[in-house]
Scaffold this active site. Structure first.
Site, PDB file in Angstrom:
ATOM      1  N   LYS A 197     -16.950  10.699  -0.438  1.00  0.00           N
ATOM      2  CA  LYS A 197     -17.452   9.607   0.390  1.00  0.00           C
ATOM      3  C   LYS A 197     -18.877   9.211   0.006  1.00  0.00           C
ATOM      4  O   LYS A 197     -19.269   8.062   0.181  1.00  0.00           O
ATOM      5  CB  LYS A 197     -17.423   9.989   1.873  1.00  0.00           C
ATOM      6  CG  LYS A 197     -16.079  10.430   2.425  1.00  0.00           C
ATOM      7  CD  LYS A 197     -15.073   9.297   2.439  1.00  0.00           C
ATOM      8  CE  LYS A 197     -13.863   9.563   3.324  1.00  0.00           C
ATOM      9  NZ  LYS A 197     -12.982  10.644   2.855  1.00  0.00           N
TER      10      LYS A 197
HETATM   11  C1  LIG Z   1     -11.596  10.788   2.893  1.00  0.00           C
HETATM   12  C2  LIG Z   1     -11.042  11.863   2.054  1.00  0.00           C
HETATM   13  C3  LIG Z   1      -9.794  11.745   1.442  1.00  0.00           C
HETATM   14  C4  LIG Z   1      -8.900  10.555   1.663  1.00  0.00           C
HETATM   15  O1  LIG Z   1      -9.420   9.397   1.082  1.00  0.00           O
HETATM   16  P1  LIG Z   1      -8.876   7.957   1.536  1.00  0.00           P
HETATM   17  O2  LIG Z   1      -9.743   6.980   0.836  1.00  0.00           O
HETATM   18  O3  LIG Z   1      -9.048   7.922   3.016  1.00  0.00           O
HETATM   19  O4  LIG Z   1      -7.458   7.889   1.143  1.00  0.00           O
HETATM   20  C5  LIG Z   1      -9.372  12.762   0.600  1.00  0.00           C
HETATM   21  N1  LIG Z   1     -10.123  13.866   0.405  1.00  0.00           N
HETATM   22  C6  LIG Z   1     -11.325  14.019   0.987  1.00  0.00           C
HETATM   23  C7  LIG Z   1     -12.095  15.257   0.743  1.00  0.00           C
HETATM   24  C8  LIG Z   1     -11.842  13.025   1.813  1.00  0.00           C
HETATM   25  O5  LIG Z   1     -13.038  13.186   2.387  1.00  0.00           O
END
Ligand SMILES: *Cc1c(COP(=O)(O)O)cnc(C)c1O
Length: 496
Positions: A113
């Site tokens: 993120k």
């Molecule tokens: C948010 C997240 C995901 C999923 O990603 P999306 O974009 O919501 O599909 C997968 N792994 C981790 C560690 C995340 O923080």
């Protein structure tokens, strides 16, 4: 480059408007009217660039209302070397000969993120200057764990912004919770809710579109925006690293320019994999986008059958950031495969809202061939972490393990030997307890931070600063509220 809404084709806004607003007024998501095209020469020319320059090359095609100076200010600030634990920002590493892993977790909160949420505050404040007449932007976040912390870090003490985060009280890992409850900053608020991520996300969306609250906010010179992946400003930075990993694979001698690759993405809200899909549609040679789910396998079923049905049991798993049954960003895909039809999309979304379910047409189904979907059980996930560690010494987190397991299933089912990149979305340190338990359950008796030290010994990777920081940090946020009180909570915090 202009943007329209997935639920109203008459809308045309600039990138700055799309980013400042977050979500379109009628509840649709902003999408570019047309995608830019990157031919293989252009992609090859990016191989010698730094991550920052690769990012600028991709982003300037989307943010055409940003000046060169503005873009430089945003991108150089977001991906400054001191914020990332790798000079490459998002390195691709080869683990056991056939596993190429794109490490997206070298940012300040140890999850992918950060790749978007380090940049979003810059994009948002520059956008607000262009469009929002000095209004304070109030960021409302529903989080399954990682977005919350990454958004808090990105927006803390940023002038003219406030950030309010809601997370499911029993739906995040101990480290994720501690990262959020210890958050510092004058403009931040963190609240646990008695509910799951879907409850939080639905409530946040309805607060967003609540006319009364929006009016009250406007009177106080404030406006809402979103740091969830429904915001275009969250999605566009994620397109960059697909181009970047492709360049790195060329540089590593794994592929030649023009060769196709597969990418495997552990998926929840469908943001990350959608960015990969856009990269493919822009011309990046991607063969298959492998959509990896955990036991909440609503997307696996959708990709197989063309029916999306969220009426099913919700599982709390060891990969909590993927514990989602309503994948918001799928709406952008639906819109596109419906021939950019806002009407068709809106009617399917209406059906999702009313019955929790919709079915796409055969024509649309045919366009899902860019994807392969499958899921990993909890046992398969844990077994993958253990096996990879025992074979190679490399330790992956629970989300990355979902991707690695699903990739094995894909290989077995299809025999496809195309070079493949697995998106690694979190550092194992964020999910230490589950990771260590997978390796050996003798660790279960240890405390959270004993496990952190043990993981460091075993993986020979230094404990990240983000984890060191919360070892001793005081808890500053301990509010818990019911889902139906979230709206009141928002009003109280904003004094409206
Ligand atoms: C948010 C997240 C995901 C999923 O990603 P999306 O974009 O919501 O599909 C997968 N792994 C981790 C560690 C995340 O923080």
């Amino acid at each position: 480059m202009l943007y329209t809404s997935t639920r109203d084709n008459s809308i045309r806004v600039t990138a700055a408007q799309a980013i400042a607003q977050g979500i379109s007024e009628e509840g649709g998501l902003f999408v570019p009217v047309e995608l830019p095209n990157f031919d293989i020469n252009k992609i090859s020319s990016m191989t010698t660039m730094s991550y920052i320059d690769r990012a600028k090359t991709v982003l300037k095609e989307f943010l055409t209302d940003f000046s060169e100076e503005e873009l430089d200010y945003c991108v150089s600030g977001a991906y400054a070397a001191q914020k990332f634990s790798s000079p490459q920002i998002a390195p691709t590493v080869n683990v056991d000969g056939n596993k190429n892993i794109l490490e997206l977790w070298h940012g300040p909160t140890c999850a992918f993120k950060d790749m978007a949420l380090q940049l979003l505050p810059y994009l948002m404040t520059v956008s607000a200057k262009k469009t929002a007449d000095g209004k304070t932007i109030v960021i409302l976040v529903a989080t399954s764990g990682d977005t919350g912390k990454a958004a808090l870090e990105g927006f803390k003490n940023v002038d003219h912004t406030k950030i309010l985060v809601f997370y499911p009280v029993d739906g995040v890992s101990p480290m994720q919770k501690l990262q959020m409850t210890t958050q510092e900053g004058d403009n931040v608020s963190v609240c646990a809710i008695n509910g799951n991520f879907d409850d939080a996300q639905s409530a946040v969306k309805s607060i967003f579109t609540n006319a009364e609250i929006k009016n009250e906010l406007a009177k106080k010179n404030m406006m809402f925006s979103s740091a969830n992946s429904i915001n275009w400003g969250r999605l566009v930075p994620q397109i960059v690293y697909y181009f970047s990993t492709y360049c790195d694979l060329i540089n590593m001698g794994k592929i030649k320019a023009g060769d196709k690759i597969n990418v495997v993405v552990p998926t929840g809200n469908f943001g990350n994999i959608l960015a990969g899909y856009y990269a493919k549609k822009m011309g990046l040679p991607i063969k298959t986008l492998v959509c990896a789910s955990n036991s909440n396998n609503v997307l696996t079923d959708f990709l197989k059958t063309g029916t999306y049905d969220k009426n099913r049991k919700f599982y709390t798993t060891t990969s909590p950031s993927m514990d989602i049954l309503i994948s918001s960003n799928l709406e952008r895909l639906i819109y596109r495969i419906a021939g950019n039809s806002a009407e068709k999309n809106a009617s399917l979304m209406q059906s999702l809202k009313e019955s929790g379910k919709y079915e796409i047409t055969d024509d649309m189904k045919a366009q899902l061939s860019d994807f392969y979907g499958n899921y990993a059980t909890e046992a398969e996930d844990a077994a993958m972490i253990k096996k990879l560690y025992e074979d190679t010494g490399y330790v992956i987190d629970t989300h990355t393990a979902v991707a690695a397991s699903v990739y094995e299933k894909y290989r077995k089912e299809t025999g496809d030997t195309t070079k493949t990149v697995i998106a690694s979305t979190a550092s194992p340190y964020k999910f230490t307890r589950s990771v260590m338990d997978a390796i050996d359950n003798k660790y279960d008796v240890m405390s959270d931070f004993e496990l952190v030290d043990e993981l460091s010994k075993l993986s020979k990777v230094k404990v990240p600063q983000a984890i060191e920081d919360i070892r001793t940090a005081p808890v500053l946020h301990d509010t818990i509220c019911d889902v139906d009180k979230m709206c009141d909570n928002v009003k109280r915090i904003l004094h409206i």
